[in-house]
Design a protein around this motif. Structure first.
Motif, PDB file in Angstrom:
ATOM      1  N   GLY A 291      89.635  82.619  62.597  1.00  0.00           N
ATOM      2  CA  GLY A 291      90.704  83.593  62.513  1.00  0.00           C
ATOM      3  C   GLY A 291      91.263  83.981  63.875  1.00  0.00           C
ATOM      4  N   THR A 292      92.410  84.657  63.832  1.00  0.00           N
ATOM      5  CA  THR A 292      93.106  84.997  65.081  1.00  0.00           C
ATOM      6  C   THR A 292      92.359  86.054  65.896  1.00  0.00           C
ATOM      7  N   ARG A 293      91.598  86.926  65.213  1.00  0.00           N
ATOM      8  CA  ARG A 293      90.884  87.972  65.955  1.00  0.00           C
ATOM      9  C   ARG A 293      89.879  87.362  66.916  1.00  0.00           C
ATOM     10  N   ARG A 294      89.193  86.319  66.478  1.00  0.00           N
ATOM     11  CA  ARG A 294      88.242  85.629  67.354  1.00  0.00           C
ATOM     12  C   ARG A 294      88.950  84.715  68.344  1.00  0.00           C
ATOM     13  N   ALA A 295      90.119  84.216  67.955  1.00  0.00           N
ATOM     14  CA  ALA A 295      90.811  83.234  68.797  1.00  0.00           C
ATOM     15  C   ALA A 295      91.471  83.876  70.012  1.00  0.00           C
ATOM     16  N   GLU A 296      91.974  85.096  69.875  1.00  0.00           N
ATOM     17  CA  GLU A 296      92.743  85.717  70.960  1.00  0.00           C
ATOM     18  C   GLU A 296      91.948  85.869  72.261  1.00  0.00           C
ATOM     19  N   PRO A 297      90.691  86.336  72.233  1.00  0.00           N
ATOM     20  CA  PRO A 297      89.942  86.431  73.495  1.00  0.00           C
ATOM     21  C   PRO A 297      89.768  85.078  74.191  1.00  0.00           C
ATOM     22  N   TYR A 298      89.622  84.011  73.404  1.00  0.00           N
ATOM     23  CA  TYR A 298      89.504  82.674  74.000  1.00  0.00           C
ATOM     24  C   TYR A 298      90.808  82.276  74.686  1.00  0.00           C
ATOM     25  N   LEU A 299      91.946  82.633  74.080  1.00  0.00           N
ATOM     26  CA  LEU A 299      93.235  82.329  74.699  1.00  0.00           C
ATOM     27  C   LEU A 299      93.365  83.055  76.040  1.00  0.00           C
ATOM     28  N   GLN A 300      92.943  84.308  76.066  1.00  0.00           N
ATOM     29  CA  GLN A 300      92.996  85.068  77.319  1.00  0.00           C
ATOM     30  C   GLN A 300      92.088  84.448  78.379  1.00  0.00           C
ATOM     31  N   GLU A 301      90.899  83.994  77.941  1.00  0.00           N
ATOM     32  CA  GLU A 301      89.965  83.371  78.887  1.00  0.00           C
ATOM     33  C   GLU A 301      90.517  82.056  79.424  1.00  0.00           C
ATOM     34  N   LEU A 302      91.146  81.294  78.551  1.00  0.00           N
ATOM     35  CA  LEU A 302      91.751  80.031  78.992  1.00  0.00           C
ATOM     36  C   LEU A 302      92.856  80.280  80.019  1.00  0.00           C
ATOM     37  N   GLU A 303      93.641  81.317  79.792  1.00  0.00           N
ATOM     38  CA  GLU A 303      94.715  81.631  80.745  1.00  0.00           C
ATOM     39  C   GLU A 303      94.149  82.027  82.105  1.00  0.00           C
ATOM     40  N   LEU A 304      93.029  82.739  82.112  1.00  0.00           N
ATOM     41  CA  LEU A 304      92.394  83.100  83.380  1.00  0.00           C
ATOM     42  C   LEU A 304      91.926  81.859  84.132  1.00  0.00           C
ATOM     43  N   LEU A 305      91.594  80.796  83.379  1.00  0.00           N
ATOM     44  CA  LEU A 305      91.151  79.541  83.996  1.00  0.00           C
ATOM     45  C   LEU A 305      92.323  78.678  84.459  1.00  0.00           C
ATOM     46  N   GLY A 306      93.550  79.079  84.068  1.00  0.00           N
ATOM     47  CA  GLY A 306      94.720  78.319  84.515  1.00  0.00           C
ATOM     48  C   GLY A 306      95.505  77.648  83.408  1.00  0.00           C
ATOM     49  N   PHE A 307      95.136  77.873  82.151  1.00  0.00           N
ATOM     50  CA  PHE A 307      95.853  77.269  81.030  1.00  0.00           C
ATOM     51  C   PHE A 307      97.216  77.931  80.858  1.00  0.00           C
ATOM     52  N   ASN A 308      98.249  77.106  80.660  1.00  0.00           N
ATOM     53  CA  ASN A 308      99.608  77.606  80.468  1.00  0.00           C
ATOM     54  C   ASN A 308     100.042  77.376  79.024  1.00  0.00           C
ATOM     55  N   PRO A 309      99.952  78.394  78.179  1.00  0.00           N
ATOM     56  CA  PRO A 309     100.359  78.219  76.774  1.00  0.00           C
ATOM     57  C   PRO A 309     101.856  77.960  76.671  1.00  0.00           C
ATOM     58  N   ASP A 310     102.250  77.152  75.693  1.00  0.00           N
ATOM     59  CA  ASP A 310     103.668  76.894  75.476  1.00  0.00           C
ATOM     60  C   ASP A 310     104.112  77.541  74.170  1.00  0.00           C
ATOM     61  N   GLU A 311     105.333  77.230  73.744  1.00  0.00           N
ATOM     62  CA  GLU A 311     105.862  77.847  72.520  1.00  0.00           C
ATOM     63  C   GLU A 311     105.049  77.468  71.289  1.00  0.00           C
ATOM     64  N   VAL A 312     104.439  76.287  71.307  1.00  0.00           N
ATOM     65  CA  VAL A 312     103.628  75.871  70.168  1.00  0.00           C
ATOM     66  C   VAL A 312     102.326  76.678  70.120  1.00  0.00           C
ATOM     67  N   THR A 313     101.749  76.971  71.275  1.00  0.00           N
ATOM     68  CA  THR A 313     100.530  77.785  71.312  1.00  0.00           C
ATOM     69  C   THR A 313     100.757  79.120  70.611  1.00  0.00           C
ATOM     70  N   PHE A 314     101.847  79.794  70.985  1.00  0.00           N
ATOM     71  CA  PHE A 314     102.156  81.072  70.339  1.00  0.00           C
ATOM     72  C   PHE A 314     102.568  80.866  68.884  1.00  0.00           C
ATOM     73  N   GLY A 315     103.209  79.724  68.595  1.00  0.00           N
ATOM     74  CA  GLY A 315     103.561  79.413  67.212  1.00  0.00           C
ATOM     75  C   GLY A 315     102.327  79.296  66.336  1.00  0.00           C
ATOM     76  N   ILE A 316     101.261  78.719  66.881  1.00  0.00           N
ATOM     77  CA  ILE A 316      99.994  78.621  66.145  1.00  0.00           C
ATOM     78  C   ILE A 316      99.455  80.014  65.836  1.00  0.00           C
ATOM     79  N   MET A 317      99.472  80.888  66.831  1.00  0.00           N
ATOM     80  CA  MET A 317      98.963  82.251  66.634  1.00  0.00           C
ATOM     81  C   MET A 317      99.826  83.024  65.633  1.00  0.00           C
TER      82      MET A 317
END
Length: 642
Positions: A291-317
């Protein structure tokens, strides 16, 4: 030489077994079991006496039997030998083929390929001798260097590499692979060579990029994610930075295991972030499993590591938020996407429109659609279908009629002047004509009235209301997460293979994975057209573990497509895989295989290969099968002669 000579000798003994294994057998399981030995032995730099007399038992036996691994003085240097001398070394094995090469002033690529294939067949019977293989390698290099404009067939490179690996001439294979990669030739045997490099304990600084990536791919495909992770860390100690392909393979492996905490710690350890396709795969897997509640903290952690989400990333959420009925969260993700100046994908807008309808907020659907058009995102047929379903669910039939007129103006449907737009709307949504009708309630007390029009008339739907509501809701829910499987299947059924491939690429972009049934549909469609061999090869390379599981009918189509293109090596690989799975090879596949061999003039090799295949199959009487193949060869020879 690294580590204990006894350990290295055991490596070589095991490599002899591995090198004789079929390419279709799960050799990586054997490779994985040796990985721990590689890790431990590569750390030692002790120098020891490598003469056979210093060892006893199995070590001495192996060293005496395989001196080429230990005593380089016993291998003759063929660097300056003439073509005549090189051919003389191997003439005892393949006299007819060496005479043919010797008689021509400038051998052709097909001459060398036939020599290699014949040599390989003979060595399969009597064993591979290092000296003779090295002489053949000399022939291989001589024609490349001395014959102007000479370019080896890709299959020649594979066969040569395979034989060099068998006798332990790894450096020569590395030279060959590097040359071929620089020329844009990809070798199927490259992955096997990569595995052998690991087992033989080469200094990782000598390992080429393709070698490193091949080892990681093999380990991950066998589910050995921890070993792959350890290998990446060890490679980084030698200043080898993992490529996106390496990071993707590891990420996909962890997604299969649903072990996202370990994946995050892996990224943190190597101080690298995934590229967007792998990141989207991680987010899709997290949302679908937890679910999205568990997924959101991982997205934040990935961004801290340098991951650049695109429009599809947010589309998934956004899509998964709507599936969980979290409308507020979906609009927060939309706001964040726009703040980053990312344009929402058409699938995201479709999900937003459907989500608004599902929450009973039909008045806002038009606003979302208007914003979609203003941002330059072109609505597709699905967009209008979701609008129709939403308005019909909300009983806003005047709006539904307007959408029908919009669809007609965009050329998405045909609407004649005498057609009722509301009836057309129901047909677009999958109802049969007149299955749903809108009627006015003329009874006293309006007993049947469901809703009122602008004039105050009581109206009701004359249909199966349960089925009606179920269909409207189903259409709206389908768009929450893009259903690419249905799109691929539909395009394959229509014969629109280009559209199916586009949908497959989009599916991967959205973090979804091709299933076995999708692979089967794609390969069957592509193979039937006989004009998409490049696309077939691409799918096979990416999803080999699934391709090896597709059904008998698809594999027969697959082999025929390769055969009709004259790709004998690819055809042979498919047929060998079918034999090992005990699948029936039909007449058309046999014919395509023989025709491919005969077109290239590989008559002797064709005969030997077919005889071996008949002995392995044993699915029908030997005599009748042999006669059938003889007839095929004869007919194709007559065709070529004419």
């Amino acid at each position: 030489m690294r580590g204990s000579i006894t350990t290295i000798a055991l490596y070589n003994e095991l490599l002899q077994v591995l090198s004789t294994s079929s390419l279709h057998k799960p050799h990586i399981k054997q490779v994985g079991s040796l990985y721990s030995l590689f890790s431990s032995s590569s750390s030692s730099t002790t120098q020891v006496d490598s003469s056979p007399n210093c060892f006893k038992g199995i070590a001495q036996s192996v060293i005496l039997r395989c001196p080429q691994y230990f005593d380089k003085s016993k291998v003759q240097d063929f660097a300056n030998a003439s073509l005549k001398d090189l051919l003389s070394e191997i003439s005892g094995l393949v006299p007819r083929l060496t005479r043919r090469v010797r008689r021509v002033s400038e051998p052709k690529p097909e001459d060398v390929l036939e020599l290699l294939l014949g040599f390989e067949l003979q060595c399969g019977k009597v064993g591979f001798d290092t000296r003779k293989v090295e002489s053949l390698w000399g022939v291989f290099k001589w024609v490349s260097e001395k014959v102007e404009g000479f370019k080896h067939e890709p299959q020649s490179c594979e066969v040569m590499a395979s034989m060099l690996v068998r006798v332990g001439l790894i450096r020569e294979v590395d030279v060959l692979l590097s040359t071929m990669v620089s020329q844009g030739v990809l070798l199927g045997s490259g992955e096997i060579f990569c595995s052998y490099m690991v087992e033989m304990g080469f200094d990782l600084r000598d390992v080429k990029k393709a070698t490193f990536e091949g080892v990681i791919r093999l380990l991950c495909r066998d589910g050995k994610i921890q070993e792959a992770r350890d290998f990446v860390k060890e490679a980084m100690a030698f200043e080898i930075k993992p490529s996106n392909l390496v990071l993707n393979e590891v990420a996909y492996g962890y997604c299969e295991k649903k072990d996202f905490d370990d994946l995050m710690s892996f990224y943190a350890e190597i101080k690298c972030a995934p590229e967007v396709v792998a990141g989207n795969r991680v987010m899709h897997s997290l949302c679908s499993h937890f679910g999205t509640r568990r997924a959101e903290p991982y997205l934040q952690e990935l961004e801290l590591l340098g991951f650049n989400p695109d429009e599809v990333t947010f589309g998934i959420m956004i899509g998964w938020s709507y599936r969980e009925r979290k409308l507020k969260n979906a609009f927060l993700y939309l706001s964040e996407m726009l703040r980053r100046h990312l344009n929402p994908h058409v699938c995201t807008y479709n999900a937003l429109i459907s989500g608004v309808f599902m929450e009973g907020m039909w008045k806002h659907a038009g606003e979302v659609f208007a914003e979609m058009v203003d941002t330059g995102t072109t609505p597709d047929l699905s967009t209008f279908r979701f609008l129709l379903a939403g308005y019909c669910k909300a009983r806003q039939f005047d709006e539904a009629k307007r959408i029908v007129f919009d669809m007609a103006s965009h050329g998405l449907i045909q609407l004649s002047s005498d057609e009722d737009p509301l009836t057309k709307a129901f047909m677009v949504l999958g109802f049969k004509p007149l299955a749903v009708t809108l009627k006015r309630d003329n009874d006293v007390g309006f007993a049947k009235t469901e809703f009122y029009d602008n004039l105050g008339n009581g109206l009701y739907l004359d249909t199966d209301l349960d089925e009606y509501e179920k269909r409207m809701t189903g259409i709206l829910e389908d768009c929450m997460v893009p259903d690419y499987y249905s799109l691929i299947k539909k395009e394959c059924t229509r014969g629109n293979l280009k559209g199916a491939l586009v949908s497959a690429d989009e599916m991967i972009r959205w973090g979804q994975d091709l299933s076995l049934s999708m692979i089967s549909d794609l390969l069957k469609g592509l193979s039937a057209s006989y004009s998409h061999t490049k696309e077939i090869t691409s799918i096979v390379d990416k999803k080999l573990h699934l391709v090896n599981q597709v059904d008998q009918e698809t594999l027969n189509f697959f082999a025929q497509a390769y055969g009709k293109k004259g790709l004998t090596h690819n055809t042979k690989i498919v047929v060998n895989g079918m034999i090992e799975r005990h699948l029936k090879i039909n007449n058309e596949t046999c014919s395509a295989l023989v025709k491919a061999f005969c077109k290239k003039g590989y008559f002797v090799y064709c005969k030997t290969y077919i005889l071996n295949m008949i002995l392995k199959l044993r699915s029908e009487p030997f005599g009748s099968m042999f006669c059938r193949f003889c007839c095929l060869i004869k007919s194709h020879l007559c065709y070529i002669a004419s």
